[in-house]
Write an enzyme that holds these catalytic residues in place. Structure first.
Site, PDB file in Angstrom:
ATOM      1  N   ASP A 186       0.838  -1.202   0.000  1.00 34.06           N
ATOM      2  CA  ASP A 186       0.000   0.000   0.000  1.00 34.06           C
ATOM      3  C   ASP A 186       0.873   1.252   0.000  1.00 34.06           C
ATOM      4  O   ASP A 186       1.571   1.539   0.979  1.00 34.06           O
ATOM      5  CB  ASP A 186      -0.896  -0.016   1.243  1.00 34.06           C
ATOM      6  CG  ASP A 186      -2.012   1.022   1.189  1.00 34.06           C
ATOM      7  OD1 ASP A 186      -1.854   2.040   0.487  1.00 34.06           O
ATOM      8  OD2 ASP A 186      -3.042   0.806   1.855  1.00 34.06           O
ATOM      9  N   HIS A 219      -3.334  -1.318  -1.960  1.00 33.95           N
ATOM     10  CA  HIS A 219      -4.485  -0.594  -1.426  1.00 33.95           C
ATOM     11  C   HIS A 219      -5.720  -0.895  -2.280  1.00 33.95           C
ATOM     12  O   HIS A 219      -5.662  -0.863  -3.498  1.00 33.95           O
ATOM     13  CB  HIS A 219      -4.186   0.914  -1.467  1.00 33.95           C
ATOM     14  CG  HIS A 219      -5.204   1.771  -0.801  1.00 33.95           C
ATOM     15  ND1 HIS A 219      -5.158   2.052   0.544  1.00 33.95           N
ATOM     16  CD2 HIS A 219      -6.278   2.416  -1.282  1.00 33.95           C
ATOM     17  CE1 HIS A 219      -6.176   2.836   0.861  1.00 33.95           C
ATOM     18  NE2 HIS A 219      -6.868   3.068  -0.241  1.00 33.95           N
TER      19      HIS A 219
END
Length: 232
Positions: free
Chosen positions: A172, A202
């Site tokens: 992420d 993400h």
């Protein structure tokens, strides 16, 4: 299981907020507030509400951007709409958003189909707000998917007493490795459960998104459901 828009009475004189709601058959079901990403109560969030209602939760997703622009539904796969979501996030007042989440929790607690217990579950911005709701609302349990900026609020973790589950994507870009390490090291009390999912980005649980990872999403969703069922 299809849902419908309801009106939630918010605190103060600010008025009525919309929320997408779906209810299971019968009574005595726990409540669950689904907290949106920066893309509004879009197809993914509505499908998530319906999925949890099918799993016997009285479920609602409040339109938390309503004070800025009611009814936002953005497609994150389109650059212009993605950028609009980021723009709205910059304008969004998070403490007021927590008040609106509390209003939704209260609405569900008082719903005739609800057993009086209510959890919160959010994605991205909603994942951050789920952590904030664990601090600032009377929710009974909180689940955060790839919440952004949680590492900046770890000093308040001792004030969180409810079961709180965090799902973090290893790749992420919004939650870099040092932030992940800080969260993992900072949330070690028995009521916290932190999982880092290797090799995913993400948004890995958004089945409409380019970073969707079915295996990681299924594992995270199984963990979420297990905690919600035990806590509610």
């Amino acid at each position: 299981m299809t849902g419908n828009m309801i009106s939630v009475e918010t605190s103060g004189a600010s008025g009525q907020m919309g929320a997408y709601m779906a209810t299971p058959d019968g009574e005595g079901a726990p409540g669950l507030v689904i907290i949106q990403e920066v893309f509004g109560v879009n197809d993914f969030i509505r499908a998530t509400v319906e999925a949890y209602a099918a799993k016997s939760f009285v479920t609602a997703a409040p339109d938390i951007f309503w004070r800025l622009e009611p009814g936002v539904q953005l497609n994150p796969n389109k650059e212009e709409e993605f950028n609009r979501g980021i723009e709205l996030m910059g304008q969004f007042d998070q403490p007021t958003g927590i008040d609106d989440i509390q209003a939704t929790i209260t609405t569900l607690r008082n719903h005739p189909a609800c057993n009086g217990k209510v959890g919160v579950l959010g994605f991205c911005l909603g994942g951050r707000l789920a952590y904030m709701a664990a601090l600032g609302t009377d929710a009974d349990v909180a689940v955060s998917y790839y919440g952004v900026g949680i590492e900046t609020m770890l000093d308040q973790a001792g004030n969180i007493k409810i079961p709180t589950l965090l799902h973090i994507a290893e790749d992420d870009g919004f939650v870099p490795p040092e932030a992940q390490a800080a969260i993992k090291d900072g949330l070690t009390a028995d009521n916290f459960d932190v999982h880092i999912y290797p090799g995913v980005d993400h948004g890995f649980a958004r089945f409409t998104g380019m970073h969707y990872d079915e295996a990681a999403a299924n594992l995270a969703n199984e963990r979420s459901l297990a905690l919600l069922n035990s806590a509610l």
